[in-house]
Design a protein around this motif. Structure first.
Motif, PDB file in Angstrom:
ATOM      1  N   LEU A  13       0.813  -1.217   0.000  1.00 33.29           N
ATOM      2  CA  LEU A  13       0.000   0.000   0.000  1.00 33.29           C
ATOM      3  C   LEU A  13       0.847   1.268   0.000  1.00 33.29           C
ATOM      4  CD1 LEU A  13      -2.934  -0.957   2.402  1.00 33.29           C
ATOM      5  CD2 LEU A  13      -2.950  -0.789  -0.094  1.00 33.29           C
ATOM      6  N   LYS A  14       1.949   1.251   0.716  1.00 38.33           N
ATOM      7  CA  LYS A  14       2.837   2.424   0.751  1.00 38.33           C
ATOM      8  C   LYS A  14       3.882   2.399  -0.356  1.00 38.33           C
ATOM      9  CE  LYS A  14       4.006   4.483   4.478  1.00 38.33           C
ATOM     10  NZ  LYS A  14       4.663   4.860   5.723  1.00 38.33           N
ATOM     11  N   VAL A  39      14.614   1.531   8.386  1.00 35.24           N
ATOM     12  CA  VAL A  39      14.888   2.431   7.264  1.00 35.24           C
ATOM     13  C   VAL A  39      13.902   2.072   6.157  1.00 35.24           C
ATOM     14  CG1 VAL A  39      16.574   3.172   5.546  1.00 35.24           C
ATOM     15  CG2 VAL A  39      17.341   2.589   7.859  1.00 35.24           C
ATOM     16  N   SER A  40      13.188   3.090   5.655  1.00 34.90           N
ATOM     17  CA  SER A  40      12.205   2.896   4.586  1.00 34.90           C
ATOM     18  C   SER A  40      12.775   3.359   3.256  1.00 34.90           C
ATOM     19  CB  SER A  40      10.931   3.692   4.884  1.00 34.90           C
ATOM     20  OG  SER A  40      10.355   3.254   6.090  1.00 34.90           O
ATOM     21  N   PHE A  41      12.571   2.528   2.210  1.00 39.08           N
ATOM     22  CA  PHE A  41      13.047   2.826   0.866  1.00 39.08           C
ATOM     23  C   PHE A  41      11.855   2.926  -0.079  1.00 39.08           C
ATOM     24  CE2 PHE A  41      16.397   0.416   2.928  1.00 39.08           C
ATOM     25  CZ  PHE A  41      17.555   1.089   2.577  1.00 39.08           C
ATOM     26  N   ASN A  42      11.903   3.867  -1.024  1.00 34.70           N
ATOM     27  CA  ASN A  42      10.860   3.960  -2.043  1.00 34.70           C
ATOM     28  C   ASN A  42      11.122   2.937  -3.140  1.00 34.70           C
ATOM     29  OD1 ASN A  42      12.869   5.054  -3.698  1.00 34.70           O
ATOM     30  ND2 ASN A  42      12.119   7.151  -3.510  1.00 34.70           N
ATOM     31  N   THR A  43      10.311   2.948  -4.193  1.00 33.87           N
ATOM     32  CA  THR A  43      10.451   1.958  -5.260  1.00 33.87           C
ATOM     33  C   THR A  43      11.722   2.180  -6.086  1.00 33.87           C
ATOM     34  OG1 THR A  43       9.003   3.288  -6.655  1.00 33.87           O
ATOM     35  CG2 THR A  43       7.988   1.461  -5.446  1.00 33.87           C
ATOM     36  N   VAL A  63      13.617   7.066   2.281  1.00 37.95           N
ATOM     37  CA  VAL A  63      12.588   8.090   2.422  1.00 37.95           C
ATOM     38  C   VAL A  63      12.275   8.371   3.891  1.00 37.95           C
ATOM     39  CG1 VAL A  63      11.540   7.760   0.157  1.00 37.95           C
ATOM     40  CG2 VAL A  63      10.730   6.403   2.105  1.00 37.95           C
ATOM     41  N   GLY A  64      12.897   7.629   4.800  1.00 36.71           N
ATOM     42  CA  GLY A  64      12.673   7.886   6.219  1.00 36.71           C
ATOM     43  C   GLY A  64      13.249   6.797   7.100  1.00 36.71           C
TER      44      GLY A  64
END
Length: 163
Positions: free
Chosen positions: A119-120, A144-148, A153-154
């Motif tokens: 979803l994110k 640690v969050s990664f985009n596609t 990203v955070g």
């Protein structure tokens, strides 16, 4: 002496305390110990990076159950330069938006887990950084969050509460 050390490590491991690394690290001396001595104590590194000055850094992660990741740097002469435990506040602060996965891995070592949130549209890596605080046994994780595109990203933290 080695038998006593092995017994102590076994007892502490049963209690969930990773003190064996403490004893292994005490046996190593920057400027004196060799790459062979590091391998004898820690085994084969999870990852190896060549640095611009000709030195090499070896990663020894204790994830997913441990709370440490050692980056051990050896000079071009195969002599130990330094040992860094990188799962700390200084390293976390260096994880900024825009870094890619390889750069984050170089800073923090191998994550304990990775999962994709559809979803994110984000992939989240997490490292266990504490077994719990002051009488609590709930582990704490740094994420640690990664985009596609594979860019940070955070970051965040969470405590895994038990029911």
């Amino acid at each position: 002496m080695k038998r006593l050390l092995a017994y102590l490590c076994t007892v502490l491991a049963a209690l969930g305390i990773s003190a064996c690394d403490y004893f292994k690290l005490r046996e190593l001396q920057p400027g004196v110990s060799t790459a062979t001595e590091v391998r004898d104590r820690f085994g084969v590194p999870e990852m190896e990076w060549t640095n611009a000055d000709g030195s090499v850094t070896w990663e020894f992660s204790r994830q997913p159950e441990g709370i440490e990741c050692f980056m051990i740097t050896l000079g071009a002469d195969n002599i130990l330069r330094r040992v860094d435990q990188v799962l700390d506040e200084q390293s976390f602060a260096r994880v900024v938006n825009g870094l890619n996965g390889d750069e984050v891995r170089r800073l923090l070592g191998k994550p304990a887990r990775s999962q994709f949130f559809a979803l994110k549209q984000e992939t989240v890596w997490e490292w266990k950084i504490s077994h719990g605080f002051a009488g609590s046994s709930e582990p704490v994780f740094f994420t640690v969050s990664f985009n596609t595109d594979g860019r940070v990203v955070g970051t965040s933290r969470y405590t895994q509460y038990r029911r």
